[in-house]
Design a protein around this motif. Structure first.
Motif, mmCIF file in Angstrom:
data_model
loop_
_atom_site.group_PDB
_atom_site.id
_atom_site.type_symbol
_atom_site.label_atom_id
_atom_site.label_comp_id
_atom_site.label_asym_id
_atom_site.label_seq_id
_atom_site.Cartn_x
_atom_site.Cartn_y
_atom_site.Cartn_z
ATOM 1 N N MET A 1 0.457 -0.774 -0.033
ATOM 2 C CA MET A 1 -0.072 0.425 -0.169
ATOM 3 C C MET A 1 0.869 1.140 0.099
ATOM 4 O O MET A 1 2.062 1.464 0.636
ATOM 5 C CB MET A 1 -0.517 0.286 1.749
ATOM 6 N N ARG A 31 -12.189 4.287 -9.388
ATOM 7 C CA ARG A 31 -12.364 3.044 -9.765
ATOM 8 C C ARG A 31 -10.783 2.388 -11.064
ATOM 9 O O ARG A 31 -10.669 1.899 -11.291
ATOM 10 C CB ARG A 31 -13.436 2.100 -10.859
ATOM 11 N N GLN A 34 -7.827 3.201 -9.166
ATOM 12 C CA GLN A 34 -7.669 1.693 -8.702
ATOM 13 C C GLN A 34 -7.476 0.261 -9.215
ATOM 14 O O GLN A 34 -5.977 -0.788 -9.238
ATOM 15 C CB GLN A 34 -8.224 1.360 -7.736
ATOM 16 N N GLY A 39 -4.320 -1.872 -7.580
ATOM 17 C CA GLY A 39 -5.424 -2.642 -6.230
ATOM 18 C C GLY A 39 -4.479 -1.450 -5.360
ATOM 19 O O GLY A 39 -4.469 -1.209 -4.137
ATOM 20 N N GLU A 42 -5.971 2.971 -3.618
ATOM 21 C CA GLU A 42 -7.082 2.839 -2.413
ATOM 22 C C GLU A 42 -7.396 4.590 -1.957
ATOM 23 O O GLU A 42 -7.104 4.890 -1.343
ATOM 24 C CB GLU A 42 -7.550 1.833 -1.091
ATOM 25 N N TRP A 43 -8.312 5.370 -3.402
ATOM 26 C CA TRP A 43 -9.056 6.375 -2.542
ATOM 27 C C TRP A 43 -10.247 6.407 -2.461
ATOM 28 O O TRP A 43 -11.383 5.719 -2.698
ATOM 29 C CB TRP A 43 -9.012 7.394 -3.867
ATOM 30 N N SER A 44 -11.087 7.455 -1.676
ATOM 31 C CA SER A 44 -12.533 7.635 -1.119
ATOM 32 C C SER A 44 -12.701 8.311 -2.164
ATOM 33 O O SER A 44 -12.065 9.259 -1.746
ATOM 34 C CB SER A 44 -12.501 7.077 0.652
#
Length: 112
Positions: A1, A31, A34, A39, A42-44
């Motif tokens: 990560m 998306r 990502q 992967g 990772e965004w929110s």
């Protein structure tokens, strides 16, 4: 990560990169990032929308409301002329960082 600091530093050029392929809406941008990062990024939505709003205020992107394929109203974003110029400048800066790191780490382009 990937660390939060590096993710934060890369949000603007990544959004510009996604939008260079055409207009998109928030969840689709998340998306795409990502997928393209395998992967690792990772965004929110809580992280992305403030960036989009800031970039819109800076006139790098423009938005419009449209009805999506599923019939829902969505806000779509696209690059402005200023955003296209900014993307070229960001690209030069990030390549300078990438190339400099490459001199320390060797010619490897992908680290496991």
């Amino acid at each position: 990560m990937v660390s939060k600091e590096l993710v934060a530093a890369s949000t603007k050029p990544l959004v510009l990169g996604v939008l260079s392929n055409g207009e998109s809406y928030g969840y689709e941008i998340i998306r795409e990032i990502q997928t393209r990062s395998g992967g690792q990024l990772e965004w929110s939505e809580g992280m992305l929308y403030p960036v989009l709003h800031r970039m819109e205020k800076e006139k790098l992107i423009v938005s419009s409301w449209k009805i999506g394929e599923n019939g829902r109203k969505r806000k779509y974003y696209r690059l402005s002329a200023s955003g296209k110029r900014s993307m070229a400048a960001e690209q030069k800066q990030w390549m300078a960082v990438h190339n400099t790191l490459g001199t320390f780490w060797g010619a490897k382009t992908c680290l496991s």
